[in-house]
Design an enzyme around this catalytic site. Structure first.
Site, short mmCIF file in Angstrom:
data_model
loop_
_atom_site.label_atom_id
_atom_site.label_comp_id
_atom_site.label_asym_id
_atom_site.label_seq_id
_atom_site.Cartn_x
_atom_site.Cartn_y
_atom_site.Cartn_z
N HIS A 162 23.30 47.36 32.24
CA HIS A 162 23.56 48.48 33.16
C HIS A 162 22.42 49.49 33.11
CE1 HIS A 162 27.53 47.19 34.15
NE2 HIS A 162 28.13 47.56 33.04
N VAL A 209 36.23 32.26 42.41
CA VAL A 209 35.77 33.63 42.14
C VAL A 209 36.44 34.67 43.03
CG1 VAL A 209 33.54 32.73 41.34
CG2 VAL A 209 33.73 33.59 43.68
N ARG A 213 26.86 48.79 44.75
CA ARG A 213 28.15 49.03 45.44
C ARG A 213 28.12 50.44 45.99
NH1 ARG A 213 34.09 48.39 42.47
NH2 ARG A 213 35.31 48.26 44.40
N LYS A 227 30.52 49.02 37.14
CA LYS A 227 31.62 48.86 38.09
C LYS A 227 31.17 48.48 39.51
CE LYS A 227 34.64 49.01 36.03
NZ LYS A 227 34.89 48.07 34.89
N SER A 267 36.09 53.27 40.97
CA SER A 267 36.29 52.20 39.99
C SER A 267 35.90 52.68 38.58
CB SER A 267 35.43 50.99 40.40
OG SER A 267 35.65 49.92 39.52
N PHE A 284 39.13 37.39 44.08
CA PHE A 284 39.72 38.43 43.23
C PHE A 284 41.00 37.96 42.54
CE2 PHE A 284 42.50 42.06 42.52
CZ PHE A 284 41.70 42.89 41.77
N GLY A 339 30.32 45.29 40.36
CA GLY A 339 30.55 43.87 40.65
C GLY A 339 29.85 42.94 39.65
N THR A 340 29.54 43.47 38.48
CA THR A 340 28.84 42.71 37.44
C THR A 340 29.58 41.43 37.06
OG1 THR A 340 28.77 44.93 36.46
CG2 THR A 340 27.53 43.19 35.34
N THR A 341 30.87 41.58 36.80
CA THR A 341 31.65 40.45 36.29
C THR A 341 31.77 39.36 37.34
OG1 THR A 341 32.90 42.16 35.12
CG2 THR A 341 33.80 39.92 35.06
N GLY A 386 39.60 45.54 43.72
CA GLY A 386 38.59 44.66 44.31
C GLY A 386 38.42 44.84 45.80
S1 PPS Z 1 31.69 46.44 34.42
O1 PPS Z 1 32.66 46.98 33.41
O2 PPS Z 1 30.66 47.43 34.74
O3 PPS Z 1 31.13 45.16 34.02
O4 PPS Z 1 32.58 46.23 35.73
P1 PPS Z 1 32.15 45.39 37.01
O5 PPS Z 1 32.48 43.97 36.79
O6 PPS Z 1 30.77 45.72 37.41
O7 PPS Z 1 33.08 45.99 38.14
C1 PPS Z 1 34.48 45.90 38.14
C2 PPS Z 1 34.90 46.06 39.58
O8 PPS Z 1 34.60 44.85 40.30
C3 PPS Z 1 35.81 44.35 40.86
N1 PPS Z 1 35.79 42.89 40.94
C4 PPS Z 1 35.97 42.23 42.08
N2 PPS Z 1 36.15 42.66 43.35
C5 PPS Z 1 36.36 41.70 44.31
N3 PPS Z 1 36.39 40.39 44.04
C6 PPS Z 1 36.21 39.91 42.78
N4 PPS Z 1 36.26 38.62 42.55
C7 PPS Z 1 35.98 40.86 41.74
N5 PPS Z 1 35.77 40.76 40.40
C8 PPS Z 1 35.66 42.02 39.92
C9 PPS Z 1 36.88 44.88 39.91
O9 PPS Z 1 38.16 44.76 40.47
C10 PPS Z 1 36.40 46.31 39.73
O10 PPS Z 1 36.54 47.07 40.92
P2 PPS Z 1 37.83 47.97 41.27
O11 PPS Z 1 37.46 48.71 42.52
O12 PPS Z 1 38.05 48.89 40.12
O13 PPS Z 1 38.96 47.02 41.49
#
Ligand code: PPS
Length: 300
Positions: free
Chosen positions: A114, A234, A136, A52, A144, A236, A54-56, A264
């Site tokens: 992870h 990219v 993060r 959680k 998150s 949110f 910011g991987t994605t 996000g």
């Molecule tokens: S995982 O399941 O571990 O792969 O999740 P991961 O992608 O690491 O984290 C998910 C959180 O990243 C936020 N996120 C973003 N934030 C801002 N901008 C963009 N583009 C973005 N993409 C993913 C996502 O909303 C999750 O955070 P929270 O705080 O829950 O919203």
């Protein structure tokens, strides 16, 4: 192999187990021999994070930087969790990260993990692979993770917020303590120069600047137009709308409880912590985070 939406018989939520001193669930250890023996290639890029963090987001950026121009159809047909396999994830006949990674047709291969740094398969280090680590701040990371655990059956039951906070401080969650994770990878960076350590908060503050840093680390020089497209794509709201990046195609998550692309933001922790919880957390944090060179921002 791809994720099969028909194979959705998910067993009950897993329990935590102790794995080489790190809390894990069996989904991340069942395939351990194959994970440990994974053969990295020199041009593989490992994206490492505590869950959680910011991987994605970073996965999508790297995928666009490498393949956005040469293979646009990839962007509309293959979900991000298949383009960037989650190495240690093992859900038999649904998702086997090692197999997905081994079958990737791309070069470079982008691979997500992870794992705490000491558990990473040694071939990544032997091959001197590039590694991008995203960290993060603990408070938002915990918030998150809490909402993520609520909405997916493949994570342990999170319980209520105050007990979750205690669990987080003790590191009793899949992939172990956040504190060890961010510190372990930070120390690794001192000895291993092919590691780019970046922060979620910096990405929120200025995505374009962080993409520039990534490009310089990866030796890429996208055109101004391409960079503009990527920086926009990219954001949110765009990733939330995009079915290939918002996890809506995976059958293991209940978005009615909480969506994968949730808020996000930096600072959502303020909507969760009471004043007393915040004081207790800060007190404990100071004891665990002794390295003055590793600093996080909880507001921007
Ligand atoms: S995982 O399941 O571990 O792969 O999740 P991961 O992608 O690491 O984290 C998910 C959180 O990243 C936020 N996120 C973003 N934030 C801002 N901008 C963009 N583009 C973005 N993409 C993913 C996502 O909303 C999750 O955070 P929270 O705080 O829950 O919203």
């Amino acid at each position: 192999m791809s994720v099969d939406p028909d194979k959705t018989d998910i067993p009950p939520r897993p329990e935590l187990l102790d794995f080489h001193g790190v809390s894990m669930t069996h989904y991340f250890t069942d395939n351990w021999e194959n994970v440990q023996n994974f053969q990295a290639r020199p041009d593989d890029i490992l994206i490492a994070t505590f869950p959680k963090a910011g991987t994605t987001w970073v996965s999508y950026i790297l995928d666009l930087l490498h393949f956005g121009q040469i293979s646009p159809e990839r962007q509309t047909s293959i979900p991000i969790y298949e383009r960037v396999p989650f190495l240690e994830m093992m859900l038999p006949s649904v998702y086997i990260g090692v197999d997905l990674a081994n079958n990737l047709p791309t070069s470079p291969r982008l691979i997500k993990t992870h794992l705490q740094v000491q558990l990473v398969p040694k071939s990544f280090w032997e091959q001197n692979c590039k590694v991008v680590y995203v960290a993060r701040n603990a408070k938002d990371n915990m918030v998150s993770y809490f909402h993520f655990e609520r909405m997916t059956q493949v994570q342990p039951e999170p319980g209520d917020w105050s007990s979750y906070l205690q669990r987080f401080m003790k590191g009793k969650m899949a992939f172990g303590p956040w504190y060890d994770h961010v510190n372990g990878w930070w120390k690794k960076k001192q000895a291993y120069s092919n590691l780019h350590y970046m922060f979620y908060e910096d990405m929120v503050e200025d995505t374009g600047r962080e993409i520039d840093k990534l490009c310089s680390f990866l030796g890429l020089s996208p055109s101004v137009e391409e960079k503009k497209q990527i920086t926009g794509g990219v954001q949110f709201d765009n990733m939330k709308k995009n079915d290939m990046t918002n996890y809506s195609t995976i059958p293991l998550m209940d978005f009615k409880i909480s969506p994968f692309m949730r808020k996000g933001k930096v600072g959502d922790w303020k909507n969760h912590f009471t004043v007393a919880q915040n004081e207790e957390f800060d007190e404990d944090y100071k004891k665990k985070m002794k390295d003055p060179s590793l600093q996080f921002r909880t507001v921007i």
